[in-house]
Design a protein around this motif. Structure first.
Motif, PDB file in Angstrom:
ATOM      1  N   ARG A  74       0.840  -1.205   0.000  1.00 30.31           N
ATOM      2  CA  ARG A  74       0.000   0.000   0.000  1.00 30.31           C
ATOM      3  C   ARG A  74       0.878   1.259   0.000  1.00 30.31           C
ATOM      4  N   HIS A  75       1.949   1.245   0.768  1.00 33.69           N
ATOM      5  CA  HIS A  75       2.859   2.390   0.771  1.00 33.69           C
ATOM      6  C   HIS A  75       3.457   2.614  -0.618  1.00 33.69           C
ATOM      7  N   MET A  76       3.874   1.523  -1.253  1.00 34.07           N
ATOM      8  CA  MET A  76       4.501   1.658  -2.568  1.00 34.07           C
ATOM      9  C   MET A  76       3.495   2.133  -3.612  1.00 34.07           C
ATOM     10  N   GLN A  77       2.252   1.698  -3.493  1.00 33.57           N
ATOM     11  CA  GLN A  77       1.231   2.151  -4.435  1.00 33.57           C
ATOM     12  C   GLN A  77       0.998   3.651  -4.293  1.00 33.57           C
ATOM     13  N   ARG A  78       0.886   4.126  -3.039  1.00 33.51           N
ATOM     14  CA  ARG A  78       0.675   5.564  -2.844  1.00 33.51           C
ATOM     15  C   ARG A  78       1.885   6.367  -3.305  1.00 33.51           C
ATOM     16  N   GLY A  93      -4.213   8.073   4.199  1.00 33.42           N
ATOM     17  CA  GLY A  93      -3.296   7.139   4.815  1.00 33.42           C
ATOM     18  C   GLY A  93      -3.469   5.711   4.326  1.00 33.42           C
ATOM     19  N   VAL A  94      -2.377   4.947   4.397  1.00 32.64           N
ATOM     20  CA  VAL A  94      -2.461   3.547   3.982  1.00 32.64           C
ATOM     21  C   VAL A  94      -3.236   2.724   5.006  1.00 32.64           C
ATOM     22  N   ALA A  95      -3.171   3.101   6.286  1.00 29.94           N
ATOM     23  CA  ALA A  95      -3.990   2.416   7.288  1.00 29.94           C
ATOM     24  C   ALA A  95      -5.469   2.692   7.034  1.00 29.94           C
ATOM     25  N   ARG A  96      -5.785   3.909   6.628  1.00 25.71           N
ATOM     26  CA  ARG A  96      -7.163   4.242   6.244  1.00 25.71           C
ATOM     27  C   ARG A  96      -7.619   3.347   5.104  1.00 25.71           C
ATOM     28  N   SER A 123      -3.510   4.737  11.846  1.00 24.16           N
ATOM     29  CA  SER A 123      -2.162   5.186  11.525  1.00 24.16           C
ATOM     30  C   SER A 123      -1.324   3.981  11.160  1.00 24.16           C
ATOM     31  N   SER A 124      -0.561   4.076  10.077  1.00 23.82           N
ATOM     32  CA  SER A 124       0.273   2.955   9.678  1.00 23.82           C
ATOM     33  C   SER A 124       1.384   2.704  10.686  1.00 23.82           C
TER      34      SER A 124
END
Length: 275
Positions: free
Chosen positions: A44-48, A202-205, A235-236
Motif C-alpha cells: 500500500r505504501h509503494m502504491q501511494r 493514509g495507507v492504514a485508512r 495510523s500505519s
C-alpha cells in the motif's frame, strides 16, 4: 555500526543544500512500520508513493531497490519505522521543473514511537485545533513534504494528556487528526472524511476501508463527530487507536474499533510491539 540512513543507496546523513525537497518541499515521503523484516502494509505504501510521484511528475524510485535498502537500514532492529523520502533532487533556483530531474531518495530507520498500552485499551484524548487546512485538490491525499499545517496545529497545545488534535478545513468540515486519519460511527454507519480537497489518504485508512466495505467516505461535520457513538484513529505507524474524548465529549471504545484492532493484529502487528 550498521548505517541507519542511506541517501541514494550510500550511507550518509546530509543532503545537498540545493535539493528541491529542502528548498521547496518538492517531494514525498512514506513512514513504514516494520516488524522484524516484515512490513505488512508495504504494498500500500509503494502504491501511494508511485501514484503520488506520477501526480507530481517525479520519476518514481524502483520499489525492489527501496525494499533492499529498507532491509539494510533495519538490520538487527526487532521493531522499526522506515521513512522513505523522495525529492525531485538538486535544481537551479526558481520554481521551474528541471528538464532532466535526478530524484534523490533517502531511506532511514528509526525506533518506533512508544504508545502506552492504555492508549490501545482505553483510547486517547483529543482536542479540536484552531488551524484550518487549506484546500488544494491537486495535492490532496498525497503525503508531500510540506507539513507546516500539521506542525502549527500540533504547536497549539503542550498538555501531555492530549495525544491528538482534530483538523477541519476552511468550511469547518472534519478532515483528519494531525498524524492520523479519523473514523466515526454516526447513526450506526462507519464514516471517514473525504480527502479530495485536502488531507492525507493514509495507507492504514485504505486498509480499514478494504476491511469494512460498508464504510462510507463523505462529509463529516464537527457536530456529527461529537454525536458519534464510536471514534477511532488509523495510523500505519501507531495502528488503530480508540478516541476516549474530544474536548468535553467522552467516548467508549466500541465493537467495531475492537474488531479492527484484531484485524491489525492479524496483519502482523500487535499492541505489545508499540509500547
Amino acid at each position: 555500526m550498521t548505517a541507519r540512513m542511506l541517501i541514494n543507496g550510500a550511507a550518509a546523513d546530509r543532503v545537498p543544500a540545493r535539493d528541491r525537497g529542502l528548498a521547496y518541499g518538492d517531494g514525498l515521503f512514506e513512514s513504514i512500520r516494520f516488524v522484524g523484516t516484515v512490513a505488512p502494509l508495504w504494498s500500500r505504501h509503494m502504491q501511494r508513493l508511485s501514484e503520488s510521484c506520477e501526480r507530481l511528475r517525479i520519476p518514481a524510485p524502483d520499489t525492489a531497490q527501496l525494499w533492499r535498502e529498507a532491509l539494510e537500514v533495519i538490520r538487527d532492529m526487532p521493531q522499526a519505522v522506515v521513512r522513505i523520502t523522495v525529492t525531485r533532487g538538486v535544481g537551479e533556483r526558481g520554481y521551474a521543473l528541471p528538464v532532466s530531474p535526478q530524484p534523490m531518495r533517502v531511506v532511514a530507520a528509526f525506533a518506533p514511537p512508544k504508545v502506552a498500552d492504555s492508549a490501545h485499551v482505553q483510547g486517547v484524548r483529543m482536542r479540536v485545533c484552531d488551524l484550518r487546512l487549506a484546500e488544494q485538490p491537486r495535492l490532496a491525499g498525497m503525503k508531500h513534504l510540506n507539513r507546516l499545517e500539521q506542525v502549527l496545529a500540533r504547536a497549539e497545545w503542550d498538555d501531555e494528556a492530549i495525544a491528538e488534535g482534530v483538523l477541519c478545513d476552511s468550511h469547518g468540515r472534519v478532515i483528519s487528526a494531525t498524524m492520523a486519519n479519523l473514523f466515526a460511527v454516526v447513526d450506526g454507519v462507519l464514516l471517514t472524511p473525504a480527502l479530495d480537497r485536502c488531507g492525507v489518504a493514509g495507507v492504514a485508512r485504505a486498509e480499514v476501508l478494504a476491511a469494512c466495505p460498508q464504510a462510507q467516505v463523505g462529509e463529516l461535520t464537527l457536530d456529527a463527530l461529537l454525536g458519534a457513538s464510536e471514534v477511532f484513529l488509523s495510523s500505519s505507524v501507531r495502528g488503530i487507536l480508540p478516541v476516549q474524548s474530544l474536548d468535553d465529549r467522552a467516548y467508549a471504545p466500541g465493537v467495531l474499533t475492537r474488531r479492527l484492532q484484531l484485524h491489525w493484529h492479524n496483519l502482523g502487528f500487535s499492541m505489545e510491539q508499540d509500547g
